[in-house]
Scaffold this motif. Structure first.
Motif, PDB file in Angstrom:
ATOM      1  N   TYR A 123      16.290  84.307 144.518  1.00  0.00           N
ATOM      2  CA  TYR A 123      16.858  83.832 143.257  1.00  0.00           C
ATOM      3  C   TYR A 123      17.750  84.896 142.625  1.00  0.00           C
ATOM      4  O   TYR A 123      17.365  86.067 142.516  1.00  0.00           O
ATOM      5  N   LEU A 124      18.956  84.490 142.243  1.00  0.00           N
ATOM      6  CA  LEU A 124      19.871  85.337 141.488  1.00  0.00           C
ATOM      7  C   LEU A 124      19.656  85.030 140.011  1.00  0.00           C
ATOM      8  O   LEU A 124      19.906  83.907 139.562  1.00  0.00           O
ATOM      9  N   ILE A 125      19.188  86.014 139.261  1.00  0.00           N
ATOM     10  CA  ILE A 125      18.778  85.800 137.874  1.00  0.00           C
ATOM     11  C   ILE A 125      19.730  86.545 136.951  1.00  0.00           C
ATOM     12  O   ILE A 125      19.742  87.786 136.927  1.00  0.00           O
ATOM     13  N   PRO A 126      20.547  85.821 136.180  1.00  0.00           N
ATOM     14  CA  PRO A 126      21.487  86.496 135.283  1.00  0.00           C
ATOM     15  C   PRO A 126      20.782  87.088 134.070  1.00  0.00           C
ATOM     16  O   PRO A 126      19.839  86.496 133.535  1.00  0.00           O
ATOM     17  N   VAL A 127      21.230  88.264 133.662  1.00  0.00           N
ATOM     18  CA  VAL A 127      20.688  88.894 132.463  1.00  0.00           C
ATOM     19  C   VAL A 127      21.833  89.155 131.487  1.00  0.00           C
ATOM     20  O   VAL A 127      22.966  89.407 131.890  1.00  0.00           O
ATOM     21  N   ALA A 128      21.516  89.095 130.200  1.00  0.00           N
ATOM     22  CA  ALA A 128      22.489  89.334 129.139  1.00  0.00           C
ATOM     23  C   ALA A 128      22.090  90.582 128.364  1.00  0.00           C
ATOM     24  O   ALA A 128      20.977  91.095 128.494  1.00  0.00           O
ATOM     25  N   ASP A 129      23.008  91.072 127.570  1.00  0.00           N
ATOM     26  CA  ASP A 129      22.763  92.280 126.793  1.00  0.00           C
ATOM     27  C   ASP A 129      21.545  92.110 125.895  1.00  0.00           C
ATOM     28  O   ASP A 129      21.466  91.159 125.110  1.00  0.00           O
ATOM     29  N   GLY A 130      20.570  92.999 126.038  1.00  0.00           N
ATOM     30  CA  GLY A 130      19.369  92.953 125.215  1.00  0.00           C
ATOM     31  C   GLY A 130      18.248  92.100 125.760  1.00  0.00           C
ATOM     32  O   GLY A 130      17.169  92.038 125.152  1.00  0.00           O
ATOM     33  N   ASP A 131      18.474  91.449 126.900  1.00  0.00           N
ATOM     34  CA  ASP A 131      17.414  90.622 127.494  1.00  0.00           C
ATOM     35  C   ASP A 131      16.202  91.477 127.846  1.00  0.00           C
ATOM     36  O   ASP A 131      16.332  92.575 128.377  1.00  0.00           O
ATOM     37  N   LYS A 132      15.034  90.940 127.556  1.00  0.00           N
ATOM     38  CA  LYS A 132      13.778  91.607 127.892  1.00  0.00           C
ATOM     39  C   LYS A 132      13.034  90.740 128.906  1.00  0.00           C
ATOM     40  O   LYS A 132      12.835  89.551 128.671  1.00  0.00           O
ATOM     41  N   LYS A 133      12.633  91.348 130.019  1.00  0.00           N
ATOM     42  CA  LYS A 133      11.927  90.624 131.065  1.00  0.00           C
ATOM     43  C   LYS A 133      10.806  91.486 131.624  1.00  0.00           C
ATOM     44  O   LYS A 133      10.822  92.716 131.483  1.00  0.00           O
ATOM     45  N   THR A 134       9.846  90.831 132.239  1.00  0.00           N
ATOM     46  CA  THR A 134       8.815  91.548 132.974  1.00  0.00           C
ATOM     47  C   THR A 134       9.219  91.537 134.442  1.00  0.00           C
ATOM     48  O   THR A 134       9.319  90.482 135.063  1.00  0.00           O
ATOM     49  N   VAL A 135       9.490  92.716 134.978  1.00  0.00           N
ATOM     50  CA  VAL A 135       9.967  92.862 136.353  1.00  0.00           C
ATOM     51  C   VAL A 135       9.056  93.855 137.057  1.00  0.00           C
ATOM     52  O   VAL A 135       8.808  94.940 136.548  1.00  0.00           O
ATOM     53  N   PHE A 136       8.568  93.507 138.187  1.00  0.00           N
ATOM     54  CA  PHE A 136       7.595  94.228 138.993  1.00  0.00           C
ATOM     55  C   PHE A 136       6.464  94.807 138.141  1.00  0.00           C
ATOM     56  O   PHE A 136       5.989  95.912 138.304  1.00  0.00           O
ATOM     57  N   GLY A 137       6.011  93.925 137.231  1.00  0.00           N
ATOM     58  CA  GLY A 137       4.847  94.239 136.403  1.00  0.00           C
ATOM     59  C   GLY A 137       5.124  95.108 135.203  1.00  0.00           C
ATOM     60  O   GLY A 137       4.187  95.500 134.497  1.00  0.00           O
ATOM     61  N   ARG A 138       6.389  95.434 134.924  1.00  0.00           N
ATOM     62  CA  ARG A 138       6.735  96.293 133.805  1.00  0.00           C
ATOM     63  C   ARG A 138       7.778  95.627 132.901  1.00  0.00           C
ATOM     64  O   ARG A 138       8.612  94.858 133.356  1.00  0.00           O
ATOM     65  N   LYS A 139       7.724  95.955 131.610  1.00  0.00           N
ATOM     66  CA  LYS A 139       8.689  95.414 130.659  1.00  0.00           C
ATOM     67  C   LYS A 139      10.008  96.166 130.791  1.00  0.00           C
ATOM     68  O   LYS A 139      10.040  97.388 130.743  1.00  0.00           O
ATOM     69  N   ILE A 140      11.078  95.400 130.957  1.00  0.00           N
ATOM     70  CA  ILE A 140      12.410  95.980 131.111  1.00  0.00           C
ATOM     71  C   ILE A 140      13.366  95.336 130.104  1.00  0.00           C
ATOM     72  O   ILE A 140      13.365  94.116 129.917  1.00  0.00           O
ATOM     73  N   THR A 141      14.178  96.170 129.470  1.00  0.00           N
ATOM     74  CA  THR A 141      15.261  95.692 128.614  1.00  0.00           C
ATOM     75  C   THR A 141      16.576  96.006 129.309  1.00  0.00           C
ATOM     76  O   THR A 141      16.846  97.161 129.654  1.00  0.00           O
ATOM     77  N   PHE A 142      17.385  94.991 129.538  1.00  0.00           N
ATOM     78  CA  PHE A 142      18.691  95.172 130.161  1.00  0.00           C
ATOM     79  C   PHE A 142      19.750  95.318 129.067  1.00  0.00           C
ATOM     80  O   PHE A 142      19.672  94.659 128.026  1.00  0.00           O
ATOM     81  N   PHE A 143      20.741  96.175 129.307  1.00  0.00           N
ATOM     82  CA  PHE A 143      21.785  96.338 128.296  1.00  0.00           C
ATOM     83  C   PHE A 143      23.150  96.543 128.940  1.00  0.00           C
ATOM     84  O   PHE A 143      23.278  97.165 130.002  1.00  0.00           O
ATOM     85  N   ASP A 144      24.157  95.986 128.288  1.00  0.00           N
ATOM     86  CA  ASP A 144      25.551  96.114 128.708  1.00  0.00           C
ATOM     87  C   ASP A 144      26.039  97.504 128.293  1.00  0.00           C
ATOM     88  O   ASP A 144      25.932  97.876 127.120  1.00  0.00           O
ATOM     89  N   ILE A 145      26.557  98.302 129.241  1.00  0.00           N
ATOM     90  CA  ILE A 145      27.037  99.633 128.887  1.00  0.00           C
ATOM     91  C   ILE A 145      28.485  99.603 128.393  1.00  0.00           C
ATOM     92  O   ILE A 145      29.031 100.638 128.032  1.00  0.00           O
ATOM     93  N   HIS A 146      29.107  98.413 128.402  1.00  0.00           N
ATOM     94  CA  HIS A 146      30.481  98.235 127.930  1.00  0.00           C
ATOM     95  C   HIS A 146      31.446  99.132 128.710  1.00  0.00           C
ATOM     96  O   HIS A 146      32.246  99.868 128.136  1.00  0.00           O
ATOM     97  N   SER A 147      31.360  99.025 130.011  1.00  0.00           N
ATOM     98  CA  SER A 147      32.237  99.788 130.897  1.00  0.00           C
ATOM     99  C   SER A 147      33.685  99.360 130.721  1.00  0.00           C
ATOM    100  O   SER A 147      33.991  98.180 130.500  1.00  0.00           O
ATOM    101  N   SER A 148      34.576 100.322 130.860  1.00  0.00           N
ATOM    102  CA  SER A 148      36.006 100.023 130.805  1.00  0.00           C
ATOM    103  C   SER A 148      36.557  99.683 132.189  1.00  0.00           C
ATOM    104  O   SER A 148      37.721  99.300 132.317  1.00  0.00           O
TER     105      SER A 148
END
Length: 267
Positions: A123-148
């Motif tokens: 499964y390809l799972i899209p994440v957005a800025d600030g999304d919080k998920k439990t991944v491999f048993g741990r809480k993860i917050t994904f964030f956009d670094i606003h790359s140029s």
């Protein structure tokens, strides 16, 4: 938790594999990026990790030195699903644009009898800025670094109560990353070369840091431990010695300059 650097090199490095790493805890794995080819499979084997046991994968951005190794892993997973001998399901996390790109590439290069398992076991799972998920048993917050350069995400992982590990991808920690990095127990950060060699390697033209830049940022944000990667490969066997010397002059925390396949205990 254990961190294993499968590769520590920048895109055109030949002595090191492209930067990607594995987090392991209690038999669970999180793979972050895949480097630029099927060397990833050899690196996983050398690290003692069975590719079939890696159920969670995060891809920071679309550059070929980070993404193409993932296509090889998708091929193995889909082929195992086709044969009916894959245990469980696999999940690849990345931003929405990258999800579509990875799916398009995989469908173009793999046979339909393999690619049909994307969305049906893999499964390809899209994440957005600030999304919080439990991944491999741990809480993860994904964030956009606003790359140029290309849309890119990092993450903050809570590996123990009140403890966090942060990855900024392969660009300098900026104002968008800083709130996530502040007071981090561990920061994984790129450092293209020594500050003293900036005129040679020109990191700023590629939106990269020097060792001094990364260490000064970590010191300012009260980071307790700093791991530097995504480097040039012309320092030879002196890379660790030289980088530690430059970094320690402006950073007072634990500073790590790992070699390929070196592991670090995250405590």
């Amino acid at each position: 938790m254990k961190l294993t650097m499968l590769g520590t090199g920048a895109a055109l490095a030949l002595k090191y594999y492209n930067t990607c790493f594995l987090l392991e805890e209690d038999g669970r794995y999180l793979l972050v990026d895949g480097g630029g080819g099927n060397e990833l499979l050899k690196r996983l084997k050398s690290a003692g990790a069975d590719w079939a046991d890696i159920k969670d994968i995060f891809v920071t951005h679309k550059h070929i030195d980070h993404m193409l190794g993932i296509i090889w892993l998708i091929r193995l997973i889909c082929n195992a699903l086709k044969k009916g001998n894959y245990r469980g399901e696999a999940r690849i996390y990345d931003h929405e644009e990258l999800c579509a790109l990875i799916k398009n590439i995989a469908c173009a290069l793999l046979q339909e009898k393999e690619s049909r398992f994307i969305g049906n076991g893999l499964y390809l799972i899209p994440v957005a800025d600030g999304d919080k998920k439990t991944v491999f048993g741990r809480k993860i917050t994904f964030f956009d670094i606003h790359s140029s350069k290309a849309k890119q995400f990092g993450f903050s992982l809570e590996y123990a109560p009140g403890k966090k590990l942060v990855c900024c991808g392969d660009e300098p920690c900026n104002a968008f990353c800083a709130p996530h990095v502040l007071n981090a127990d561990w920061l994984l950060h790129e450092a293209f070369c020594l500050f003293s060699q900036a005129d040679i390697f020109k990191p700023y033209e590629k939106n990269h840091s020097t060792v001094k830049d990364a260490c000064e940022a970590a010191e300012k944000l009260n980071v307790k431990n700093l791991v530097l990667y995504h480097t040039e490969d012309r320092s030879g066997g002196k890379r660790k010695e030289l980088y530690l010397k430059e970094g320690s002059a402006c950073y007072g925390g634990g500073l790590y300059i790992p070699e390929d396949l070196e592991s670090i205990e995250i405590i």
